[in-house]
Motif scaffolding. Structure first.
Motif, PDB file in Angstrom:
ATOM      1  N   ASN A  56       0.777  -1.232   0.000  1.00  0.00           N
ATOM      2  CA  ASN A  56       0.000   0.000   0.000  1.00  0.00           C
ATOM      3  C   ASN A  56       0.813   1.290   0.000  1.00  0.00           C
ATOM      4  N   LEU A  57       2.095   1.216   0.319  1.00  0.00           N
ATOM      5  CA  LEU A  57       2.903   2.426   0.411  1.00  0.00           C
ATOM      6  C   LEU A  57       4.172   2.295  -0.428  1.00  0.00           C
ATOM      7  N   ASP A  58       4.661   3.410  -0.879  1.00  0.00           N
ATOM      8  CA  ASP A  58       5.918   3.433  -1.629  1.00  0.00           C
ATOM      9  C   ASP A  58       7.026   3.863  -0.677  1.00  0.00           C
ATOM     10  N   ALA A  59       7.482   2.918   0.133  1.00  0.00           N
ATOM     11  CA  ALA A  59       8.493   3.239   1.143  1.00  0.00           C
ATOM     12  C   ALA A  59       9.331   1.998   1.434  1.00  0.00           C
ATOM     13  N   PRO A  60      10.652   2.159   1.579  1.00  0.00           N
ATOM     14  CA  PRO A  60      11.478   1.018   1.984  1.00  0.00           C
ATOM     15  C   PRO A  60      11.117   0.570   3.402  1.00  0.00           C
ATOM     16  N   VAL A  61      11.246  -0.717   3.640  1.00  0.00           N
ATOM     17  CA  VAL A  61      10.934  -1.293   4.947  1.00  0.00           C
ATOM     18  C   VAL A  61      12.228  -1.799   5.583  1.00  0.00           C
ATOM     19  N   VAL A  62      12.504  -1.306   6.780  1.00  0.00           N
ATOM     20  CA  VAL A  62      13.711  -1.670   7.520  1.00  0.00           C
ATOM     21  C   VAL A  62      13.283  -2.348   8.812  1.00  0.00           C
ATOM     22  N   ILE A  63      13.919  -3.459   9.147  1.00  0.00           N
ATOM     23  CA  ILE A  63      13.579  -4.172  10.371  1.00  0.00           C
ATOM     24  C   ILE A  63      14.797  -4.219  11.284  1.00  0.00           C
ATOM     25  N   GLY A  64      14.556  -4.052  12.577  1.00  0.00           N
ATOM     26  CA  GLY A  64      15.633  -4.106  13.556  1.00  0.00           C
ATOM     27  C   GLY A  64      15.157  -4.802  14.812  1.00  0.00           C
ATOM     28  N   GLY A  65      16.078  -4.999  15.763  1.00  0.00           N
ATOM     29  CA  GLY A  65      15.724  -5.669  17.013  1.00  0.00           C
ATOM     30  C   GLY A  65      16.332  -7.051  17.114  1.00  0.00           C
ATOM     31  N   PRO A  66      15.994  -7.785  18.170  1.00  0.00           N
ATOM     32  CA  PRO A  66      16.583  -9.109  18.395  1.00  0.00           C
ATOM     33  C   PRO A  66      16.360 -10.114  17.268  1.00  0.00           C
ATOM     34  N   TYR A  67      15.156 -10.111  16.675  1.00  0.00           N
ATOM     35  CA  TYR A  67      14.876 -11.100  15.618  1.00  0.00           C
ATOM     36  C   TYR A  67      15.809 -10.953  14.421  1.00  0.00           C
ATOM     37  N   PRO A  68      15.865  -9.791  13.762  1.00  0.00           N
ATOM     38  CA  PRO A  68      16.779  -9.681  12.621  1.00  0.00           C
ATOM     39  C   PRO A  68      18.253  -9.666  13.022  1.00  0.00           C
ATOM     40  N   SER A  69      18.547  -9.300  14.272  1.00  0.00           N
ATOM     41  CA  SER A  69      19.945  -9.337  14.713  1.00  0.00           C
ATOM     42  C   SER A  69      20.445 -10.774  14.779  1.00  0.00           C
ATOM     43  N   SER A  70      19.569 -11.694  15.187  1.00  0.00           N
ATOM     44  CA  SER A  70      19.942 -13.100  15.291  1.00  0.00           C
ATOM     45  C   SER A  70      19.760 -13.844  13.977  1.00  0.00           C
ATOM     46  N   GLU A  71      18.731 -13.460  13.216  1.00  0.00           N
ATOM     47  CA  GLU A  71      18.396 -14.202  12.001  1.00  0.00           C
ATOM     48  C   GLU A  71      18.151 -13.260  10.814  1.00  0.00           C
ATOM     49  N   PRO A  72      19.171 -12.530  10.375  1.00  0.00           N
ATOM     50  CA  PRO A  72      18.956 -11.608   9.250  1.00  0.00           C
ATOM     51  C   PRO A  72      18.563 -12.326   7.967  1.00  0.00           C
ATOM     52  N   GLU A  73      19.119 -13.525   7.753  1.00  0.00           N
ATOM     53  CA  GLU A  73      18.767 -14.256   6.535  1.00  0.00           C
ATOM     54  C   GLU A  73      17.291 -14.615   6.525  1.00  0.00           C
ATOM     55  N   ALA A  74      16.768 -15.061   7.665  1.00  0.00           N
ATOM     56  CA  ALA A  74      15.347 -15.414   7.752  1.00  0.00           C
ATOM     57  C   ALA A  74      14.472 -14.199   7.506  1.00  0.00           C
ATOM     58  N   ALA A  75      14.851 -13.063   8.086  1.00  0.00           N
ATOM     59  CA  ALA A  75      14.060 -11.842   7.900  1.00  0.00           C
ATOM     60  C   ALA A  75      14.051 -11.424   6.433  1.00  0.00           C
TER      61      ALA A  75
END
Length: 207
Positions: A56-75
């Motif tokens: 719905n939006l034209d914006a890049p999505v950035v994720i941070g926190g414990p989940y992507p810190s431990s599993e960036p490939e999964a994210a």
């Protein structure tokens, strides 16, 4: 600091909004970038939000926190997530914004993970911030504190005899070896100065 950048915080642990309400709030704000914080137990929800944003939006999505810190490939298996920030995100996030503004690619952006040519790129870890006093206080002015004082709301405030409570991080890192820990702040204990902590307490008490 970038005072010209407008920021909006949507705390879904407090608001418990439906996806349609989240989308309406995002569309009203019209962000140029959407950041998502996720613990591991919030991974599924974070991917749902990322999918909604991309649809719905034209914006890049950035994720941070414990989940992507431990599993960036999964994210980053999720095509709706553009960048994963690992570990302490303050400096990485500012540099990410500067690169996006100038049209630079993300090569060499320490602490970041992203896709290039269909493959996940894991840039080197960023050094931990040695002097925590240099980090500005959290943007308490962007938070509706009264919502956190409602005993009916699930928050980290377990001290029920004193509703008006705010959590303060006075240090980062932990020297212990719990195997389930995300370890995103490292093992070398770093503390804020007493003066710096007292200034934040004073801010919370007076304002």
């Amino acid at each position: 600091k970038r005072p010209e950048i407008q920021i909006k915080i949507i705390d879904l642990m407090i608001t418990r909004q439906r996806e349609t309400d989240i989308l309406h709030e995002l569309q009203d704000f019209a962000p140029e970038l959407v950041g998502i914080h996720a613990m591991h137990f919030q991974a599924k929800s974070s991917h749902r939000i990322a999918r909604m944003v991309k649809k719905n939006l034209d914006a890049p999505v950035v994720i941070g926190g414990p989940y992507p810190s431990s599993e960036p490939e999964a994210a980053l298996l999720d095509p709706n997530i553009d960048v994963a920030i690992r570990g302490e995100g303050e400096l990485t996030f500012v540099e990410l914004i500067e690169r996006l503004e100038s049209g630079q690619d993300l090569s060499g952006l320490a602490g970041a993970s992203y896709r290039r040519g269909g493959k996940v790129v894991i840039e080197p870890d960023r050094d931990f911030i040695p002097d925590l006093d240099k980090i500005p206080f959290p943007a308490w002015d962007l938070i509706n504190m009264q919502k956190f004082f409602d005993w009916k709301v699930l928050t980290q405030n377990d001290i029920r005899w004193r509703r008006e409570l705010a959590t303060i991080f006075t240090s980062r890192a932990c020297p212990y070896g719990c195997i389930f820990c995300h370890n995103m702040f490292g093992k070398r204990f770093r503390a804020r100065s007493p003066e710096n902590v007292l200034e934040e307490i004073k801010l919370l008490h007076e304002k």
